[in-house]
Design an enzyme around this catalytic site. Structure first.
Site, PDB file in Angstrom:
ATOM      1  N   ARG A 223       0.579  -1.159   0.058  1.00 53.88           N
ATOM      2  CA  ARG A 223      -0.031  -0.030   0.027  1.00 53.88           C
ATOM      3  C   ARG A 223       0.887   1.324  -0.054  1.00 53.88           C
ATOM      4  O   ARG A 223       2.031   1.171   0.634  1.00 53.88           O
ATOM      5  CB  ARG A 223      -0.669  -0.059   1.274  1.00 53.88           C
ATOM      6  CG  ARG A 223      -1.997  -1.029   1.068  1.00 53.88           C
ATOM      7  CD  ARG A 223      -3.021  -0.489  -0.040  1.00 53.88           C
ATOM      8  NE  ARG A 223      -4.398  -1.256   0.086  1.00 53.88           N
ATOM      9  CZ  ARG A 223      -4.608  -2.358  -0.503  1.00 53.88           C
ATOM     10  NH1 ARG A 223      -3.602  -2.840  -1.601  1.00 53.88           N
ATOM     11  NH2 ARG A 223      -5.452  -3.282  -0.554  1.00 53.88           N
ATOM     12  N   HIS A 271      -0.466   0.223  -9.922  1.00 51.78           N
ATOM     13  CA  HIS A 271      -1.289  -0.928  -9.077  1.00 51.78           C
ATOM     14  C   HIS A 271      -1.830  -1.864  -9.897  1.00 51.78           C
ATOM     15  O   HIS A 271      -2.945  -2.323  -9.993  1.00 51.78           O
ATOM     16  CB  HIS A 271      -2.480  -0.095  -8.361  1.00 51.78           C
ATOM     17  CG  HIS A 271      -2.954  -0.819  -7.154  1.00 51.78           C
ATOM     18  ND1 HIS A 271      -3.399  -0.069  -5.931  1.00 51.78           N
ATOM     19  CD2 HIS A 271      -2.616  -2.007  -6.639  1.00 51.78           C
ATOM     20  CE1 HIS A 271      -3.480  -1.229  -4.984  1.00 51.78           C
ATOM     21  NE2 HIS A 271      -3.010  -2.392  -5.367  1.00 51.78           N
TER      22      HIS A 271
END
Lengths: 308, 308
Positions: A223, A271
């Protein structure tokens, strides 16, 4: 047994998911959520709004179509709902291949060779010593364990750091806060696969990254909030770190003005290191949902207090 | 037993090799070859000239510090000399990691993502299906077998083609000329690790590459003379092939005007996919030389008639 499932996933084309869930769970009524919908037993979610849970207080189970539940756990959840996250579902092999290619490209100087080729230059660099290129993997869940073992198969020395002891073939174990500094000081490459919790937020910072072996390399596939962006930039500028591969960011999409976009030592991807694969995920959700209905325990159950 | 070893390797800094061989074989006299040198028992060579062998007809054994002996076998060799090539010596893991990163970069569209990032674009592409991305490995020697198994660990369907049948876990076997076309038609990615012989020269051509599944991808890490350059370019232009990663070329260094340098679908590296690692190679040469001295058989003995 009849049950109702509501589907509430942003940035996800709903039709194939609804069709897949209906096929896998023919006894269930599966509907796309909309405001004012009738109460459901289970929810399949990705990044829902608080409003969704406020209107569905009766939910018995919430299936998150991703491995990380940090955003979900910031919301007020229905009191009786268990939270289940995807485990593997095709993500572990993707994560392993993504991380291995990032490590190999740094170990083998492939970005430097690519730049030479663009400049029309045929150049050799002395090979690095593999024994001198230990890779530390933070987080040894389903994804981290697979990544660590894939790196070990390529004969890199691999260090693994986890909250509780994990025995993995070919991985030198470091456990908990007490062994964290030793873990960092023993690693030249750092791969982050931790869950994002209050304890792990900002864990990649000036102090921790500064403890890596000189010429360190950072791979963040967990993250964005694990990493203090300015600290990474400072350590790249000082030369202590040689580079980074980043797939996750504090704000996604990465804002256009962010220095990561064009930094010569940083490789970024949007991502995409481990994408949720629909068919595998639907099969996993259906299997776990039926197990819950039978009163059995399921893997991937989130400990809300622990945060993952 | 006293013996004399001569070292004749171009493009190789001799001092550390001489020191390493002397340390590993203290009973031997190890010298850098020069014209007019006294006769030696064994030679350690890389790309020697014909003159070298003409002046050393008494040689009993020739150790090639590489896996491919195609250049060596074009010369007239001393009549009683056995030819021994390096096997693995740290090359197999390098080849496996190089090929895997090339396959993963194509499978995961990482070159496309990198181009988007350079253009400041945050874009997603639908993931490819792994089952729809079979990789064919040509040549299942020590290097090819390692590459095939590394790809299989990443869950790609792997086809293996070899002259004689090889049973490898996770690798679908195709054997000999009879099954070559089936092998090609079952593969989307083609990885070449064959020895270069008269039979395999130009084996990557319009006919063979045209048989790959559409959107095919070629990875050549063996020898430049396996590939017909113009045929590759034509199949890239037609769109039948999606791209190629090439580490070896007909002329090395690749001539400045060659179209491979700047072709948008071709990634090149300067023959660096598997470098000879000095320490491992010296240990292997020393071990095999002592075995030969004891009259034992050694692995990596070249069948001169077969060509590898």
């Amino acid at each position: 047994m009849f049950m109702k499932i509501t589907f509430c996933c942003i940035n996800t084309k709903p039709e194939p998911w609804l069709a897949g869930l209906r096929a896998a769970l023919p006894q269930a009524q599966v509907e796309l959520w909309q405001a004012g919908a009738s109460p459901a037993d289970y929810a399949v979610v990705w990044a829902p709004q608080q409003q969704f849970f406020d209107q569905q207080p009766q939910l018995k189970g919430i299936f998150n179509i991703g491995a990380g539940v940090d955003a979900l756990l910031k919301l007020r959840l229905p009191p009786r709902a268990v939270v289940v996250r995807l485990e593997d579902a095709g993500m572990a092999v993707q994560m392993a291949e993504y991380v291995c290619q990032a490590v190999v490209r740094q170990f083998r100087d492939l970005e430097t060779y690519a730049a030479d080729v663009r400049a029309g230059q045929w150049t050799f660099y002395p090979p690095r010593q593999r024994d001198d290129f230990p890779v530390g993997v933070m987080g040894l869940g389903v994804l981290g364990a697979r990544v660590a073992q894939a790196l070990s198969a390529f004969e890199f020395p691999v260090n693994g750091w986890s909250r509780t002891a994990k025995a993995l073939h070919g991985v030198r174990p470091f456990v908990g806060t007490a062994q964290f500094h030793d873990f960092l000081a023993s690693s030249r490459v750092l791969v982050n696969l931790l869950p994002l919790t209050p304890e792990t937020s900002n864990i990649l910072n000036c102090d921790t990254l500064g403890r890596l072996l000189p010429g360190g390399y950072v791979i963040n596939v967990a993250r964005g909030a694990h990493l203090v962006d300015e600290d990474l930039l400072a350590l790249l500028d000082s030369g202590h770190l040689a580079g980074a591969t980043l797939d996750v960011f504090r704000t996604e999409p990465l804002p256009p003005a962010h220095p990561f976009w064009r930094h010569p030592k940083i490789t970024i991807t949007p991502h995409t290191s481990a994408r949720t694969l629909r068919e595998t995920s639907i099969a996993q959700i259906a299997g776990k949902l039926m197990a819950l209905q039978r009163g059995e325990s399921v893997a991937g159950l989130v400990d809300v207090g622990r945060g993952y």
